[in-house]
Design an enzyme around this catalytic site. Structure first.
Site, PDB file in Angstrom:
ATOM      1  N   ASN A   1      -4.200   4.138  16.028  1.00  0.00           N
ATOM      2  CA  ASN A   1      -5.217   3.756  15.049  1.00  0.00           C
ATOM      3  C   ASN A   1      -5.603   2.312  15.314  1.00  0.00           C
ATOM      4  O   ASN A   1      -4.804   1.402  15.075  1.00  0.00           O
ATOM      5  CB  ASN A   1      -4.664   3.904  13.629  1.00  0.00           C
ATOM      6  CG  ASN A   1      -4.395   5.354  13.287  1.00  0.00           C
ATOM      7  OD1 ASN A   1      -5.280   6.194  13.428  1.00  0.00           O
ATOM      8  ND2 ASN A   1      -3.179   5.667  12.888  1.00  0.00           N
TER       9      ASN A   1
ATOM     10  N   CYS B   1       5.885  -5.481  16.316  1.00  0.00           N
ATOM     11  CA  CYS B   1       5.421  -4.454  17.245  1.00  0.00           C
ATOM     12  C   CYS B   1       3.948  -4.741  17.547  1.00  0.00           C
ATOM     13  O   CYS B   1       3.149  -4.929  16.623  1.00  0.00           O
ATOM     14  CB  CYS B   1       5.612  -3.075  16.640  1.00  0.00           C
ATOM     15  SG  CYS B   1       7.346  -2.790  16.187  1.00  0.00           S
TER      16      CYS B   1
ATOM     17  N   SER C   1      11.450   6.420   8.623  1.00  0.00           N
ATOM     18  CA  SER C   1      11.024   6.032   9.972  1.00  0.00           C
ATOM     19  C   SER C   1      11.527   4.631  10.286  1.00  0.00           C
ATOM     20  O   SER C   1      11.341   3.702   9.495  1.00  0.00           O
ATOM     21  CB  SER C   1       9.493   6.060  10.048  1.00  0.00           C
ATOM     22  OG  SER C   1       9.062   5.565  11.286  1.00  0.00           O
TER      23      SER C   1
ATOM     24  N   CYS D   1       3.375   8.390   1.516  1.00  0.00           N
ATOM     25  CA  CYS D   1       3.850   7.407   2.486  1.00  0.00           C
ATOM     26  C   CYS D   1       4.098   6.112   1.725  1.00  0.00           C
ATOM     27  O   CYS D   1       3.163   5.516   1.188  1.00  0.00           O
ATOM     28  CB  CYS D   1       2.765   7.237   3.548  1.00  0.00           C
ATOM     29  SG  CYS D   1       3.158   6.014   4.779  1.00  0.00           S
TER      30      CYS D   1
ATOM     31  N   SER E   1      10.510   5.358  15.861  1.00  0.00           N
ATOM     32  CA  SER E   1       9.318   4.833  16.536  1.00  0.00           C
ATOM     33  C   SER E   1       9.693   4.567  17.982  1.00  0.00           C
ATOM     34  O   SER E   1      10.099   3.462  18.328  1.00  0.00           O
ATOM     35  CB  SER E   1       8.865   3.543  15.851  1.00  0.00           C
ATOM     36  OG  SER E   1       8.360   3.838  14.584  1.00  0.00           O
ATOM     37  N   PHE E   2       9.568   5.565  18.815  1.00  0.00           N
ATOM     38  CA  PHE E   2      10.055   5.457  20.189  1.00  0.00           C
ATOM     39  C   PHE E   2       9.040   4.726  21.079  1.00  0.00           C
ATOM     40  O   PHE E   2       9.320   3.684  21.641  1.00  0.00           O
ATOM     41  CB  PHE E   2      10.396   6.846  20.737  1.00  0.00           C
ATOM     42  CG  PHE E   2      11.467   6.800  21.780  1.00  0.00           C
ATOM     43  CD1 PHE E   2      12.772   6.488  21.440  1.00  0.00           C
ATOM     44  CD2 PHE E   2      11.175   7.047  23.115  1.00  0.00           C
ATOM     45  CE1 PHE E   2      13.770   6.417  22.401  1.00  0.00           C
ATOM     46  CE2 PHE E   2      12.164   6.977  24.084  1.00  0.00           C
ATOM     47  CZ  PHE E   2      13.458   6.667  23.727  1.00  0.00           C
ATOM     48  N   HIS E   3       7.883   5.337  21.220  1.00  0.00           N
ATOM     49  CA  HIS E   3       6.682   4.690  21.771  1.00  0.00           C
ATOM     50  C   HIS E   3       6.679   4.268  23.236  1.00  0.00           C
ATOM     51  O   HIS E   3       5.621   3.907  23.764  1.00  0.00           O
ATOM     52  CB  HIS E   3       6.270   3.474  20.941  1.00  0.00           C
ATOM     53  CG  HIS E   3       6.042   3.753  19.492  1.00  0.00           C
ATOM     54  ND1 HIS E   3       5.441   4.904  19.037  1.00  0.00           N
ATOM     55  CD2 HIS E   3       6.338   3.042  18.374  1.00  0.00           C
ATOM     56  CE1 HIS E   3       5.380   4.876  17.704  1.00  0.00           C
ATOM     57  NE2 HIS E   3       5.926   3.763  17.287  1.00  0.00           N
TER      58      HIS E   3
ATOM     59  N   CYS F   1       0.951  -2.767  15.913  1.00  0.00           N
ATOM     60  CA  CYS F   1       1.004  -2.471  14.473  1.00  0.00           C
ATOM     61  C   CYS F   1       0.366  -3.578  13.648  1.00  0.00           C
ATOM     62  O   CYS F   1       0.697  -4.757  13.812  1.00  0.00           O
ATOM     63  CB  CYS F   1       2.461  -2.280  14.044  1.00  0.00           C
ATOM     64  SG  CYS F   1       2.659  -2.070  12.272  1.00  0.00           S
TER      65      CYS F   1
ATOM     66  N   GLU G   1       0.815  -1.202   0.000  1.00  0.00           N
ATOM     67  CA  GLU G   1       0.000   0.000   0.000  1.00  0.00           C
ATOM     68  C   GLU G   1       0.857   1.263   0.000  1.00  0.00           C
ATOM     69  O   GLU G   1       1.944   1.295   0.572  1.00  0.00           O
ATOM     70  CB  GLU G   1      -0.929  -0.017   1.213  1.00  0.00           C
ATOM     71  CG  GLU G   1      -2.096  -0.942   0.962  1.00  0.00           C
ATOM     72  CD  GLU G   1      -2.956  -1.211   2.181  1.00  0.00           C
ATOM     73  OE1 GLU G   1      -4.155  -1.454   1.995  1.00  0.00           O
ATOM     74  OE2 GLU G   1      -2.446  -1.185   3.304  1.00  0.00           O
TER      75      GLU G   1
ATOM     76  N   CYS H   1      -1.470   5.455   9.459  1.00  0.00           N
ATOM     77  CA  CYS H   1      -0.236   4.799   9.856  1.00  0.00           C
ATOM     78  C   CYS H   1      -0.510   3.518  10.621  1.00  0.00           C
ATOM     79  O   CYS H   1      -1.293   3.509  11.560  1.00  0.00           O
ATOM     80  CB  CYS H   1       0.528   5.708  10.811  1.00  0.00           C
ATOM     81  SG  CYS H   1       1.899   6.500  10.046  1.00  0.00           S
TER      82      CYS H   1
ATOM     83  N   CYS I   1       6.410  -7.436   7.478  1.00  0.00           N
ATOM     84  CA  CYS I   1       7.520  -6.965   8.313  1.00  0.00           C
ATOM     85  C   CYS I   1       7.978  -8.116   9.185  1.00  0.00           C
ATOM     86  O   CYS I   1       7.160  -8.909   9.637  1.00  0.00           O
ATOM     87  CB  CYS I   1       7.033  -5.804   9.185  1.00  0.00           C
ATOM     88  SG  CYS I   1       8.356  -4.972  10.095  1.00  0.00           S
TER      89      CYS I   1
ATOM     90  N   GLY J   1       6.567  -2.201   6.491  1.00  0.00           N
ATOM     91  CA  GLY J   1       7.937  -2.704   6.554  1.00  0.00           C
ATOM     92  C   GLY J   1       8.905  -1.835   7.317  1.00  0.00           C
ATOM     93  O   GLY J   1       8.618  -0.700   7.678  1.00  0.00           O
ATOM     94  N   GLU J   2      10.069  -2.424   7.589  1.00  0.00           N
ATOM     95  CA  GLU J   2      11.133  -1.726   8.309  1.00  0.00           C
ATOM     96  C   GLU J   2      12.200  -1.336   7.276  1.00  0.00           C
ATOM     97  O   GLU J   2      12.973  -2.201   6.817  1.00  0.00           O
ATOM     98  CB  GLU J   2      11.703  -2.657   9.390  1.00  0.00           C
ATOM     99  CG  GLU J   2      12.978  -2.177  10.043  1.00  0.00           C
ATOM    100  CD  GLU J   2      12.944  -0.719  10.499  1.00  0.00           C
ATOM    101  OE1 GLU J   2      12.104  -0.365  11.340  1.00  0.00           O
ATOM    102  OE2 GLU J   2      13.759   0.068   9.999  1.00  0.00           O
TER     103      GLU J   2
END
Ligand code: SAH
Ligand code: SF4
Length: 403
Positions: A334, A145, A233, A134, A255-257, A148, A121, A377, A141, A201-202
């Protein structure tokens, strides 16, 4: 970190099948995604005289990346016979659009098909002063996480450089944004002005392809994106962060989170491999090497998990301790079907944002865009790649040491 320490942490691994990039597909070599050097070599291998090759690359490059042409017949400054020769060996191919959804707020979500029939996507988000694309770097991935949606999908493969830069070319097609030869649009009037590597993906687990694709997007004789308009990111692949500074030089988002290792180990499991302190050190080094401005800390707001006042203070302390020039982007979670978390309340998000802001850091709350088409996201997941990672597979991935 010593080997012993590495061994004691659950390593995060990836299981990647990358298509050999220069392998002819359908008998022809795709020129998209090749660096200038690779294109030169390919042309020479297939009959271009060595002393003309550099000039030919310059000409073909401009047709492909500056004017958006996909047909050798359009390359009118090349001799007819030479065009026919190119046609015989090469192609100019980008991912194919399978579907396009347009949200009531103007956000466009594309599903594109890549080699092998996989789909990824791509999301275009128009705003008053910019238009952001984006893009995705992998199908699925390897990381898991827990908040996600992409993380529930197993990694199918890395995208090639052609497929990464091809997403940008596809969007320019759809936005009708290729300039007419002889004209040049300036940056500010572009409908597509920014690129964020925040899709599926990373990106740092597909480093070379992402790097080559972004270098192509930045090339001044082509799409000519400024490196300050590209944001990569990452969940925190520490060794590759330094390489990103050196070899790409784009802006970095992290991506700290979470503000403690215990919580981050669960939300962003790569933290078990490179923990918060190691990550912060790599972030402190990034701006010096890349000469870029602030680092964006992405922080997803999960009710009761990472959204307390203490978390906000700890977050600020971390950033201050390492003197990192930073902006903190708060992302309302989300939710997706079956997601294990709830979005923090608006009041909680505001309180968190105020603490960070009062400590001297910009702390914008990300607007949710494209809600009606699941374009936000972390919600991206291809319709045809529904395979969920099994617990067994996650464990197997975690048990295999990374290179
Ligand atoms: N793999 C990279 C880039 C893709 S994810 C990374 O992890 O940074 C892009 C951003 O969306 C990341 O900050 C990610 O943590 C965030 N994200 C993922 N799922 C989300 C969700 N359900 N709600 C809000 N943000 C999410
Ligand atoms: Fe992968 Fe990023 Fe999602 Fe984590 S947040 S599972 S790294 S795409």
């Amino acid at each position: 970190m010593s080997d012993k320490q590495i061994a004691s942490k659950a390593p995060i691994t990836q299981d990647v099948m990358t298509l050999p990039r220069k392998e002819p597909v359908g008998g022809k070599i795709n020129l998209v995604g090749l660096t200038r050097t690779q294109m030169r070599e390919a042309l020479i291998t297939h009959g271009t005289a060595e002393k003309q090759a550099k000039m030919r690359v310059g000409q073909i490059w401009q047709w492909i990346y500056q004017w958006g042409k996909r047909d050798f017949a359009d390359m009118t400054n090349l001799a007819k016979a030479y065009r026919a020769q190119l046609e015989e060996h090469f192609e100019i191919r980008i991912p194919e659009v399978v579907s396009k959804q347009v949200s009531t707020d103007g956000t466009r979500k594309y599903l594109v098909r890549i080699n092998g029939g996989h789909e990824v996507e791509v999301v275009y988000i128009p705003e008053d002063d910019r238009g952001t694309l984006c893009i995705s770097s992998q199908v699925g991935c390897t990381l898991t996480c827990s908040f996600c949606h992409t993380g529930t999908q197993k990694l199918v493969r890395n995208l090639t450089a052609a497929e990464v830069v091809g997403q940008v070319m596809m969007a320019r097609d759809d936005l009708d944004e290729w300039p007419v030869p002889g004209t040049r649009k300036d940056d500010t009037s572009r409908k597509l002005s920014n690129i964020v590597l925040m899709g599926m993906g990373e990106p740092l687990y597909n480093f070379e392809n992402v790097r080559d694709a972004m270098k192509i997007a930045m090339d001044p004789e082509g799409i000519s994106f400024s490196r300050r308009r590209i944001t990569l990111s990452t969940s925190g692949v520490v060794p590759e962060i330094a390489r990103t500074a050196e070899e790409i030089g784009c802006l970095l988002a992290i991506s700290f989170h979470a503000t403690t290792n215990d919580v981050r180990d669960i939300l962003v499991p790569i933290n078990k491999r490179w923990d918060i302190e190691q990550l912060l050190q790599s972030l402190a080094d990034y701006p010096k090497v890349s000469n870029s401005e602030r680092i964006t800390f992405e922080y997803v707001m999960l009710a009761g998990v990472n959204d307390s006042d203490e978390d906000a203070h700890r977050l600020v302390d971390h950033i201050k301790r390492y003197k990192i020039p930073a902006k903190i982007n708060l992302i309302p979670f989300n939710e997706w079907p079956g997601s294990p978390y709830k979005r923090s309340s608006n009041n909680r998000i505001r309180a968190f944002s105020d603490i960070v802001h009062d400590a001297g850091y910009a702390s914008p709350v990300r607007k949710t865009r494209g809600d009606d088409i699941m374009a936000a996201c972390g919600q991206l997941k291809s319709a045809t790649e529904r395979a969920r990672k099994s617990r067994k597979q996650i464990e197997a991935e975690a048990a295999t040491p990374k290179l």
